[in-house]
Each structure stands twice: as structure tokens, then as C-alpha cells.
Design an enzyme around this catalytic site. Sequence first.
Site, mmCIF file in Angstrom:
data_model
loop_
_atom_site.group_PDB
_atom_site.id
_atom_site.type_symbol
_atom_site.label_atom_id
_atom_site.label_comp_id
_atom_site.label_asym_id
_atom_site.label_seq_id
_atom_site.Cartn_x
_atom_site.Cartn_y
_atom_site.Cartn_z
ATOM 1 N N CYS A 165 0.693 -1.312 0.180
ATOM 2 C CA CYS A 165 -0.030 -0.084 0.104
ATOM 3 C C CYS A 165 0.856 1.179 -0.112
ATOM 4 O O CYS A 165 2.076 1.146 -0.139
ATOM 5 C CB CYS A 165 -0.843 0.165 1.064
ATOM 6 S SG CYS A 165 0.007 0.230 2.657
ATOM 7 N N CYS A 225 3.850 1.498 2.235
ATOM 8 C CA CYS A 225 5.112 0.928 1.913
ATOM 9 C C CYS A 225 5.791 1.589 1.170
ATOM 10 O O CYS A 225 6.822 1.684 1.191
ATOM 11 C CB CYS A 225 4.424 -0.464 1.419
ATOM 12 S SG CYS A 225 3.550 -1.567 2.187
ATOM 13 N N ASP A 253 8.580 28.248 -31.783
ATOM 14 C CA ASP A 253 9.815 28.820 -32.721
ATOM 15 C C ASP A 253 9.531 28.366 -34.203
ATOM 16 O O ASP A 253 8.648 27.250 -34.435
ATOM 17 C CB ASP A 253 11.070 27.727 -32.291
ATOM 18 C CG ASP A 253 12.377 28.217 -33.115
ATOM 19 O OD1 ASP A 253 12.572 29.358 -33.434
ATOM 20 O OD2 ASP A 253 12.864 27.249 -33.948
ATOM 21 N N ASP A 255 13.608 23.528 -30.938
ATOM 22 C CA ASP A 255 14.129 22.246 -31.477
ATOM 23 C C ASP A 255 15.145 21.633 -30.067
ATOM 24 O O ASP A 255 15.723 20.672 -30.232
ATOM 25 C CB ASP A 255 15.225 22.525 -32.494
ATOM 26 C CG ASP A 255 16.150 23.482 -32.227
ATOM 27 O OD1 ASP A 255 16.427 23.944 -30.713
ATOM 28 O OD2 ASP A 255 17.029 23.992 -33.038
ATOM 29 N N ASP A 296 17.280 26.574 -28.581
ATOM 30 C CA ASP A 296 16.324 27.194 -27.909
ATOM 31 C C ASP A 296 16.200 26.701 -26.173
ATOM 32 O O ASP A 296 15.431 26.871 -25.700
ATOM 33 C CB ASP A 296 14.777 26.918 -28.113
ATOM 34 C CG ASP A 296 14.677 27.371 -29.728
ATOM 35 O OD1 ASP A 296 14.959 28.537 -29.939
ATOM 36 O OD2 ASP A 296 14.033 26.441 -30.397
#
Length: 735
Positions: A18, A21, A429, A624, A628
Site C-alpha cells: 500500500c 509501503c 519557434d 528544437d 532554444d
Amino acid sequence: MNDDKIVKANFPVLNMACAACSAAVEQTLSKQKGVIEVSVNLSAAQAYVVYDSRKTSPRKLAKAVKSAGFVMVESSDDNAEVVAGYHRERVRRWRVRCVGSILFFIPLMLLSMTMPDIPYLHYILWVLATPVLFVFGIEFFKGAYSQACHGRANMDTLVAVSTSVAYIFSVFNTLFPDFWLQRGLESHVYFEASAGIIAFVSIGKMLEERAKDSTTTAITKLMGLQPQNVTRVADSGELQQVSIASVVEGDLLMAHPGERIAVDGIVDSGDSYVDESMLTGESMPVHKVSGCSVYAGTLNGKGVLYYTAQKTGDATLLAKIIRVVQEAQGSKAPVQRLVDKVASVFVPVVMFIAFVAFVVWMCVGGDDALSHAILAFVTVLVVACPCALGLATPTAITVGIGKAASQGILIKNAEALEGACRLSAIVLDKTGTITEGRPAVIQAHWCNEELAKSVLYAIEAHSEHPLAQAIIAYLPNEKLSEVRDFATFPGRGVVTKVNDETCCVGNVLLLQEHGVTVPTHLLDVAAAWESEANTVVWVASGDNVLGVLAIADPLKSTSVQAIDDLRRQGIKIYMLTGDNQCTAQTIAHKVGIEHVHAGVLPEQKAQFVKNLQQSGEVVAMVGDGINDSAALAQADVSIAMGHGSDIAMDVAAMTIVSSDLMRIAEAIHISRQTVVAIRQNLFWAFIYNIIGIPIASGALYPCCGFLLNPMMASAAMALSSVSVVSNSLRLKWKK
């Protein structure tokens, strides 16, 4: 810090029951020396760990996890297969426990309900309940004991304590019924309740394991794309069947019709169509001939391809995609931080509430105080569901990221997946994002086509100018003529001799300077092309114009539709480019973008994104991923447009493998669907516990005499976990 020593890896972690854990494993790993970052995914049964290999190792980490009562697989290789196998084994084992516990529980229930007066009934019920608890339910007790040894409690603790209390109380009443009869009370037994809890929880665990296995199907399918063997062409020309592990860079490989490409490479010879949809999400097969790139995992069509291996093993695009998806599925959404805090104290709080309910019933319960107190104690422990809380976010994240990956959208982490749903502005871009990113001849007007093509091919084959490459691509099969006296005129073009005839290739000024008469109607054609931001190239031989071409960076075929889709989602679109205003406006007009900024330098893009953020926008930057990078880092969500193996996975939070802008709108759509599923899951998980625990403690008894049966509580608890996972799985089929 030496980045070469910083390792990012996913390790399967087994035996987590759960949220408590997964929180314990995460806490244990985060305390280890050299661990920089850790995130544990309960549904995927994995731990994503970033660590310094100089200070720790997988063996040390696995040892630490083992000391906490769990099992971590040291090797991160093929971990998807390990987890898939683990889930399959868990489903099988829980199926056996379900069938066994139900076979004993049904007669136990029927006897207690229909034959309450038969002799030795309590002893018969005792015999039937014992194997349910201590054979088919033994895992709950083992888990609870393991957690107790480490000073912790989890879901196993709740089940083990509740069933043990009901069982021990029933055994006492079976052996010593006079203890209650002498006090004027009836000796009740709750064997059916303790067995019913185990049976219903086991059913829930089996369904939960099956559902969790389904959430990881995307990564399992990706792993299955890698062929195990490949045909290698030896230097002698002999075909050899070899293991994929033995392939090295430079090997010549062959793909038969219908086979998958084994590694990333370049086609040496052959002609075929390759289905790349498993990587890019694009359904249309791609034509492959000599010189084309092919990628591991893609499916060859009906032709035979010979290709040279370029990237193998972990360096292939498929391996990178698998690694990104695994890391993303192991990451946590920001909302998960709240859930983790709740989960870390959930079980102790529930046990405290159960104890308080027991004490209150002992004080106000009257003649049946002890019976009511024990039932309330057991029911509160059983109805509480830490599993639903722990599974609410990771199951939705796992399915959402897997769905995106199947459509060629790589989402690096859960934070990006959650953040994309809040986007209000996208900065694009131009080059390589809205346009193809490479010049191409889009129109041509010939006066003497045969001679013009021959002259162009001869001259441009000797040039390294980007426009020359576009022309060569446009004229792929021309005969190469002899070229002499090659002279370059910067900003205008080239003049040379082809077959002893003086020829010019360049702008109209170059032709006029060399005495070429340019027809008026061609000047009109060129002017129209230039008004659309195309570059015009003239070709002449002697004093005659042979032709004129328009060269441009063409729009991607889906750019117009993609931008329209984004705009209809209520997102503002901005285009940034280093090109001049005329070119920028022309492109923007074609695709329908209103906000255009031309002449922008790479370093200015990040400031533009920052300005938008300061005005209150949640901004995505699409580029790209390299030029950038500053703007991508500044944006709230960064999206890189992938270009085959040059995909910028390390830069952006999202990568569109196919470079198709349409996928951005789809990514936002998937993000919104996933966030809705997370909120739904968390709502039901919290509401279930907020309502269920008070009812289980007997809050409704004073007003309507209602007490929740422990068996019904266990069924509700199992249903809550299954419903959360099932709701997440709905993402797979949502459009």
C-alpha cells in the site's frame, strides 16, 4: 559535481502492499548516502533513483531496502519484464488464495446463517475459518509481522490485526462459553467475519494486481519491440543469424519483409516501406531507400532492406524512449506530495481511531458493550483503505504517460504531465517547428527544362550552400556535367563554365551584371514568389534565362490544423523567429498566428517567455531543444520537436518524436484527461475513508441503529482500490 558519476536508474521493488509501503521504501532510499533523488511508484512497483555512483551502488541500495522489509532488484536491466513477471505471479498467487478462501468461506457463511442450532457449530466454524486465515491469508500476517519488526504499520497490519482480534475473540467464546453465560450474556463468535474479511480482501488484491499489470502495458509493448535476433551479412556475403547483443556499429544487417529493424542505422540498399507508428504515432508507413535512417523496433514492410548499424543497445532511439517513459512513470505529480503526507500517518491514525471506537463502545455499549466494541474496532481497521490513496495518482500517471508514448509523445515527468493542463500560452519557434526546418524547391518555371536541370545539377553539386542542397534534392537523377572556372559572388550567386558555356546561378542582379536578358513575365513571376517570402534562384546559360525556382522552408503539412486546434482549446499562440518581419508575417498569416515577433535572437527568447509569465500566463515553449535551450528552461512546460535520433530528450519536459505539431494539442488533451482522473481518484479515495471510517466506528447507531458489518467493510475496502485503478485504466480508451 561529475555528471559522469551521476546515475539515473529504475529498480523493481517487490512486496509493497500500500501507500505506506511505498512511502517507507522512499524514505529508506532517500536517507542513503549518495542518493540525490528518489521516487517510488506503487502501481509500477518501481523506484526511480538518481545517485552518485562514487558514494553508493545498487547493491547497497538493495541492502537498505531489504533492511526495511522489502525486496529491490539490483539490476535495472529489463526491469519492465521483471515487474510484469512479478505482477503475473502476484495475480496467480492471489487467484489461488481467492479460490481457497471462498471455498471455505461459503459453507462457513451458510452454516452460521441457516443452521445456528446444530451441535458443535462453533467448533465447525472454527475449523473452516482457520485455513482461511492462516493458509490463504498468511501473507497478510507475514507482511504485518515484517512491518512490525521495523516499527511500521501498513494495510497488512490493518487486515491482520482486525481478523486476529475477531478470530481470537471467537476462539475464546468457543472454548469458554460459560464465561458469558454466567454473566447473563450470549457468547457470540465472528469466525465468518474474520474469514470473510480475508476472502473479500483477497478478491480485491487479485483484481488490483491484474489492473496494475494493465497500467504498464505501454512500456511492456515498447520492450517487446526489440527483436532478440538479427540477420547479419558477413564480409563474405554469408547471412548469419546472431544475437542482438553481438551487433556492433558498422555491421551490415538485413531486414526481411515483416521483420522488425534491430538497431538504429542507415539503409545501404533495398527499397521498402517501414511502419514507424510504434515510435512516432504516425500511422502512414515511411518509404525507405538507400541513405534513409531506420530505427530499432520499427516494422519493415514487403521489401528487403540492407542497413548499416549506427547505434546499438542503450543508444538506440527505442532504448531512449523506453528509458524516458520508465523514468516518467516513476516520477510524482505535485499533488502526490499531499497524498504522501497523508499516507505516512494514515495507518497509525486509523489504528488510533479504532482504539478510540473500542473504548467508547465499552463505555456506552450496555450489555453488549464488548461485542459492539470488538466489532467497531475490527470494522474500522478493515474499512480504512490506504491502497486507494496510494494508487490514485501513480496509476493515472502511469496510464497517461504510456498512452502519450504510444502516440509519439514522450513526457519526461509527472510534473510536466500535470502542468500541461494549465497552459494558457504557447510560444513556437518557426524553423523546424512550424516549418520543416530545411529549404526545399517549392515551385519552378522553365524556359529550357532539360538544359536548365543539367546546368543546375552540375553547378550545385560543387556547392555546399544550403540552397544548393535543396536544388540537388529536387534534381536527384541528373547527369553530372564538367564544370570549370567556378567563381562565387557573395550575396548574388555563382558563375562558371558548363561544357564550355558560361552559366549563372543566383539572383536577378547576377544575371543582369553578366548581360543576361530577363523576360518581363518572369520578373512578374519572381516578384509574386518573393512577396510570399520565398527565395528566388535564377539559372542562365550564355545570355538566355533557362529557368527560375522558388525555394523556401515549407510549412509542415499539419501546422495549420495544429495551430487551429490549439487556438480552439483557448491557448494563445506566439511565434518567435530570427527571420525578417516580411518572412515572419507571411508564415504567420498562412498558419493563422496573430502574435508574431521577428528578428529575435536565441538569448532573447527566454526573456520573452519570462515576460509572458510575469503577465500571468502559464507558458509552454516549443523548439528544437538545443538552440532554444534557455527559453525551454524558462518555460513552465518545455516541448522539443524530435528529429529522429537527434531527439532532444535531455532538454525538454516533453518531446514530440514525429515533430508533428498536432501532437502538442494531443499532449495537452491527454494531460487534462489524466489530471481529471487523478482528481476523481483522490476525491473518491478521501471521501471513501472520510465517510467509511465514522460509519464503521458506529456513528450512525445512535440515530438509526445501523452498524456496519465487518464483511461488508472488507468488500467496500477491496472495491475502493479496484475502482481507483479501473478509473485510471479508462484513460486508455478515452478519445
